[in-house]
Motif scaffolding. Structure first.
Motif, PDB file in Angstrom:
ATOM      1  N   ALA A 193      27.260 -38.517   6.517  1.00 54.42           N
ATOM      2  CA  ALA A 193      26.072 -38.382   7.368  1.00 54.42           C
ATOM      3  C   ALA A 193      25.628 -36.925   7.414  1.00 54.42           C
ATOM      4  O   ALA A 193      26.449 -36.019   7.495  1.00 54.42           O
ATOM      5  CB  ALA A 193      26.377 -38.879   8.772  1.00 54.42           C
ATOM      6  N   GLU A 194      24.346 -36.751   7.335  1.00 54.62           N
ATOM      7  CA  GLU A 194      23.752 -35.431   7.455  1.00 54.62           C
ATOM      8  C   GLU A 194      22.889 -35.410   8.705  1.00 54.62           C
ATOM      9  O   GLU A 194      22.216 -36.395   8.998  1.00 54.62           O
ATOM     10  CB  GLU A 194      22.899 -35.114   6.227  1.00 54.62           C
ATOM     11  N   PRO A 195      22.872 -34.312   9.455  1.00 49.57           N
ATOM     12  CA  PRO A 195      22.027 -34.251  10.654  1.00 49.57           C
ATOM     13  C   PRO A 195      20.563 -34.491  10.301  1.00 49.57           C
ATOM     14  O   PRO A 195      20.079 -34.038   9.273  1.00 49.57           O
ATOM     15  CB  PRO A 195      22.229 -32.828  11.172  1.00 49.57           C
ATOM     16  N   ALA A 196      19.884 -35.237  11.188  1.00 47.27           N
ATOM     17  CA  ALA A 196      18.464 -35.507  10.982  1.00 47.27           C
ATOM     18  C   ALA A 196      17.676 -35.145  12.234  1.00 47.27           C
ATOM     19  O   ALA A 196      16.615 -35.686  12.481  1.00 47.27           O
ATOM     20  CB  ALA A 196      18.266 -36.979  10.629  1.00 47.27           C
ATOM     21  N   GLY A 197      18.208 -34.272  13.021  1.00 46.26           N
ATOM     22  CA  GLY A 197      17.554 -33.869  14.260  1.00 46.26           C
ATOM     23  C   GLY A 197      18.485 -32.954  15.034  1.00 46.26           C
ATOM     24  O   GLY A 197      19.561 -32.584  14.568  1.00 46.26           O
ATOM     25  N   GLU A 198      18.069 -32.603  16.225  1.00 50.82           N
ATOM     26  CA  GLU A 198      18.860 -31.716  17.071  1.00 50.82           C
ATOM     27  C   GLU A 198      19.924 -32.505  17.836  1.00 50.82           C
ATOM     28  O   GLU A 198      19.651 -33.612  18.291  1.00 50.82           O
ATOM     29  CB  GLU A 198      17.945 -30.980  18.061  1.00 50.82           C
ATOM     30  N   PRO A 199      21.124 -31.959  18.033  1.00 55.19           N
ATOM     31  CA  PRO A 199      22.150 -32.654  18.809  1.00 55.19           C
ATOM     32  C   PRO A 199      21.786 -32.704  20.290  1.00 55.19           C
ATOM     33  O   PRO A 199      21.092 -31.825  20.798  1.00 55.19           O
ATOM     34  CB  PRO A 199      23.408 -31.811  18.592  1.00 55.19           C
TER      35      PRO A 199
END
Length: 178
Positions: free
Chosen positions: A51-57
């Protein structure tokens, strides 16, 4: 190097030299006619599925509901949705000796919630049979032997249940089985 090792090395060298002296077509391998083996079939490489980030945590807070402490200790569950029932085990006691406290929950409705019955304490269990108002557990259970050693036994238990109708009491029984 010993004379025996020298003789083996010399023999291997002669065999390799003899192979090199053969015409090229005699030791060429026709890959089109060779049967597929694990070494000749290319191994598919798995796609990169990390999984790669697609937004802010988003930071979340600890759940303040004390009831969730108990729910978090659930280690095993076997839902019986068609019967509004479930078996579940929570961690508790000595994990080396029957650390899975096992319950039967019968859903009495939204107003009343779950009615919960303690079935027993086991090391582990599986459901081997399930039918209407009945479930069979194959359980592993430990006890302290007379000599102080822990003795482990496998047991079968028939758990039968009937929900109380019209406000009547539930009936839950646990019977040893073969």
């Amino acid at each position: 190097m010993t004379s025996r090792n020298l003789a083996i090395a010399a023999a291997l060298g002669l065999m390799i030299s003899a192979c090199d002296a053969l015409p090229e077509e005699e030791h060429a391998v026709d890959r089109a006619r060779e049967p597929a083996t694990a070494s000749t079939v290319p191994t598919p490489q798995p796609a990169d599925t990390r999984a790669e980030p697609a937004g802010e945590p988003v930071t979340i807070e600890i759940a303040a509901d004390d009831e969730l402490q108990w729910a978090a200790s659930v280690m095993q569950i076997h839902p019986m949705e068609s019967q509004n029932a479930k078996l579940f085990g929570v961690s508790g006691g000595d994990p080396a000796m029957n650390g899975l406290v096992t319950y039967l929950g019968l859903f009495a409705g939204l107003a009343e919630g779950w009615r919960v019955y303690r079935i027993g304490d086991f090391e582990e269990w599986t459901v081997s049979e399930e039918s209407r108002r009945r479930v069979v557990l194959d359980a592993r259970e430990s006890r302290m032997g007379e000599d102080g050693d822990i003795v482990t036994e496998d047991r079968r238990l028939i758990v039968e249940f009937r929900m109380g109708e019209d406000g009547g009491a539930d009936r839950v029984t646990v019977t040893p089985a073969r």
